[in-house]
Structure formats: C-alpha cells, structure tokens
Design a protein around this motif. Sequence first.
Motif, PDB file in Angstrom:
ATOM      1  N   ARG A 121      34.199   4.220   4.326  1.00 24.40           N
ATOM      2  CA  ARG A 121      34.251   4.122   5.785  1.00 24.40           C
ATOM      3  C   ARG A 121      35.318   3.132   6.234  1.00 24.40           C
ATOM      4  NH1 ARG A 121      29.176   6.127   5.105  1.00 24.40           N
ATOM      5  NH2 ARG A 121      28.290   7.316   6.856  1.00 24.40           N
ATOM      6  N   TYR A 122      35.414   2.021   5.523  1.00 27.37           N
ATOM      7  CA  TYR A 122      36.477   1.066   5.854  1.00 27.37           C
ATOM      8  C   TYR A 122      37.847   1.749   5.794  1.00 27.37           C
ATOM      9  CZ  TYR A 122      33.851  -3.369   5.924  1.00 27.37           C
ATOM     10  OH  TYR A 122      33.029  -4.417   6.259  1.00 27.37           O
ATOM     11  N   PRO A 177      36.576   2.219  -3.489  1.00 28.02           N
ATOM     12  CA  PRO A 177      35.942   3.416  -2.909  1.00 28.02           C
ATOM     13  C   PRO A 177      36.466   4.733  -3.460  1.00 28.02           C
ATOM     14  CG  PRO A 177      37.504   2.486  -1.367  1.00 28.02           C
ATOM     15  CD  PRO A 177      37.351   1.487  -2.483  1.00 28.02           C
ATOM     16  N   GLU A 178      37.593   4.706  -4.173  1.00 27.13           N
ATOM     17  CA  GLU A 178      38.146   5.934  -4.740  1.00 27.13           C
ATOM     18  C   GLU A 178      37.609   6.221  -6.139  1.00 27.13           C
ATOM     19  OE1 GLU A 178      42.540   6.378  -3.585  1.00 27.13           O
ATOM     20  OE2 GLU A 178      42.155   4.241  -3.348  1.00 27.13           O
ATOM     21  N   LEU A 179      36.891   5.270  -6.719  1.00 24.48           N
ATOM     22  CA  LEU A 179      36.284   5.482  -8.026  1.00 24.48           C
ATOM     23  C   LEU A 179      34.995   6.295  -7.878  1.00 24.48           C
ATOM     24  CD1 LEU A 179      36.571   1.889  -9.569  1.00 24.48           C
ATOM     25  CD2 LEU A 179      37.895   3.905 -10.244  1.00 24.48           C
ATOM     26  N   GLU A 192      42.561   5.007   8.322  1.00 21.86           N
ATOM     27  CA  GLU A 192      43.230   5.798   7.285  1.00 21.86           C
ATOM     28  C   GLU A 192      44.289   4.966   6.558  1.00 21.86           C
ATOM     29  OE1 GLU A 192      44.419   9.722   8.448  1.00 21.86           O
ATOM     30  OE2 GLU A 192      42.318  10.364   8.613  1.00 21.86           O
ATOM     31  N   THR A 193      43.797   3.894   5.988  1.00 20.45           N
ATOM     32  CA  THR A 193      44.631   2.988   5.211  1.00 20.45           C
ATOM     33  C   THR A 193      43.759   2.341   4.148  1.00 20.45           C
ATOM     34  OG1 THR A 193      46.234   1.165   5.367  1.00 20.45           O
ATOM     35  CG2 THR A 193      44.196   0.929   6.630  1.00 20.45           C
ATOM     36  N   GLU A 194      44.373   1.754   3.120  1.00 21.62           N
ATOM     37  CA  GLU A 194      43.609   0.968   2.156  1.00 21.62           C
ATOM     38  C   GLU A 194      43.192  -0.309   2.870  1.00 21.62           C
ATOM     39  OE1 GLU A 194      45.593   0.414  -1.548  1.00 21.62           O
ATOM     40  OE2 GLU A 194      45.671   2.555  -2.007  1.00 21.62           O
ATOM     41  N   PHE A 195      41.993  -0.305   3.410  1.00 15.96           N
ATOM     42  CA  PHE A 195      41.502  -1.334   4.317  1.00 15.96           C
ATOM     43  C   PHE A 195      41.416  -2.687   3.611  1.00 15.96           C
ATOM     44  CE2 PHE A 195      38.482  -3.093   7.440  1.00 15.96           C
ATOM     45  CZ  PHE A 195      38.982  -2.545   8.608  1.00 15.96           C
ATOM     46  N   PRO A 196      42.138  -3.679   4.088  1.00 18.26           N
ATOM     47  CA  PRO A 196      42.107  -4.985   3.424  1.00 18.26           C
ATOM     48  C   PRO A 196      40.830  -5.754   3.760  1.00 18.26           C
ATOM     49  CG  PRO A 196      43.509  -5.095   5.360  1.00 18.26           C
ATOM     50  CD  PRO A 196      43.072  -3.656   5.233  1.00 18.26           C
TER      51      PRO A 196
END
Length: 351
Positions: free
Chosen positions: A266-267, A121-123, A272-276
Amino acid sequence: MSSSCVSSDAPHRRFNLLKGEWVLVSPHRNKRPWSGQQEAASAEVKPRFDPGCYLCPGNTRNNGVTNDDYEGPWVFDNDFPALLTDSPEGGTTGDPLFRAENVRGTARVMCFSERHDLTLPELPVSEIRKVVDVWAEQIEDLGARYDWVAVFENKGAVMGCSQPHPHGQIWASDFLPNEVTREDACQARHLAETGEVLLLSYAAAEASKRERIVVENDDWLAVVPWWAVWPFETLVLPRRHVLRLPDLTGPERDGLADLLKRLCTRYDNLFETEFPYTMGWHGAPTRAGLWDHWQLHAHFYPPLLRSATVRKFMVGYEMLSEAQRDLTAEQAAERLRSLPELHFKSKGQER
C-alpha cells in the motif's frame, strides 16, 4: 475523530501515550499550495544482480571481504559500525555539566534476499517470513550479550540509504537509547496506574473503533496511530501480549509476513514509487529485569506527504516547539486502506 468535544477540522492537539508528549494537528493547512522542495521520484529499473553492488552475493565490499554466495536473508558485521565491541569499559566524565560515558555494542547488516531488485513488499510472503525469522534469531543472539537490540530499515535515498540493495540493520548496545527509555517509562506507568498493558489495550481499542486501521489479520493490525507525526506513519501491533520478536509463534510469524507485505505494498501504491521510510522494532529490553509492561510493536515513519516528490520536513516549529501535522490520522488511514493489494509494479507482469 472519537470525541465530539474536539473538532477534526480545526487545530487541536493529540497526546502520545507511548512517549508522553503532544502533537499539534492542523487539518485546515491541507488547502495551502506547495512550491517548496520536491524529491526525485524512484523510477530506476534495477537488475536482479548488480556486479557493482557491495551487497549482492559473491561481490567484494570496500574492505576487500567477499560476500557469501547467499540465497534468502543474509547477515554480516557492518564494515563501519557505530558501536564497537572493544570500547573501554565503564568510566564517565564525572562532571554534571559535561556528562559522558563509555558504551559498547555491535552493528550488523541484513540483506533481505539475494535479489537486488526486490524490496520487502515485492518479495513473496514465504520469503518475508524468512526475514521475520532472522530478525528474531538476531535478537536472541545479540540479546544474550547486550541490553538492547535495534532492528530497523532505512528505505530510500530520501531516508539516507546509500545502498539500493534492499537491506536493514541490527545494532546492539549495552545501554537503553532515549526512545526506548521514554517508551519504557510510559508503558510502566500505564501498567502501574491501570493494571493494563498500554499497547495491548490500545490495539483492542483501535480494532473496535476501526477508524485508523490500514490492514489487519487474525494476529496483527497496522494502524495510523492517534498521535501520528509523519503523514502516513503506521504502528504495527500484535493482538496478544508479546514482549519480543523471538516470542512469536509460527502462525504469528506467518501473519506478520502477510501483514508486512500488504502494508508496504500500500505504501508503494500510494504514489506508485518505492515508498521511502524508516521502520524499526521496539520490544522489551533484553537486559535482566521485569518487562511485563512492554508490548512488541513496529514503527513505520515515511516522509512523503503530497506525492512521490514532496516530503514532510521536521523543521521550525517541530524542532523548536512540538511535532505538528496537517493530514489527520483518520484521513491518512483511509487513503492507505483504500489502496489495492497488488503491487503497482506487478500489473500485467509475472515474477
């Protein structure tokens, strides 16, 4: 919920048409306190390039092979594959009480980009589109030789990922795995009984009801499925009949990249974490046959339940009886849908 005959606040069961099984829903349990295991939240700040990372460009892996100096998505053969191309052909045990058979296949690793610090999601959407294209290329390549190609990602240590560089996997096999076999039978039966493609009808129904949609665009929608098991599980569906990823048009691939960024953001924003999660694509098998009953789709199975540190465990009743969840699909969809589309890491920052 859709039916006034079944209470959304009391225990009830929902049927999974795609797998032919029931899910127990217990909304009243959301009020119970939690004093069980809590996972460590993802707070690590990762560098753009990690000289000690086995997946970063130009670095050397455990087997002594040096990675390409790549940019964008990069695929290589898994150094420790679960399937082998040169396993013995044919052969079974011949004993009905102790059945076994030889299988062949291969496994590959796919780095989403050269950046060690950027998850999907950060790309940028343009970079996610490249990931979509490589997924499709891999299915075409391996599907020419194998019956099934599994494209998936295990994100986060909670889901067993041992390498922090954002990546996925591609496994191809000369057999159809259990989950695929179940989905194949259910979709085939639905087409035979109704004359309709199951997930095409389901997508249209969800688009009409609008109770469980998380994100959507002209070509795609992501919903918390009626039969969801994992707390914030989602199902990604195209709006038209598509058998496999390589069949997507250019605009549909653009739309998919857009939807994946919005969904996965959204995940991450939820806690507010890198959602696994574990996610993967299911499309028509690549072996010869008639597969018109199939519809391309992706499953997202995230384990987090109450916070970045509290996860859902599939134990006890789930292992011995049937799947069970507390949060309803509608409640989960509303929570995800209401989140912002700006990634929490990007607040006040420029990349």
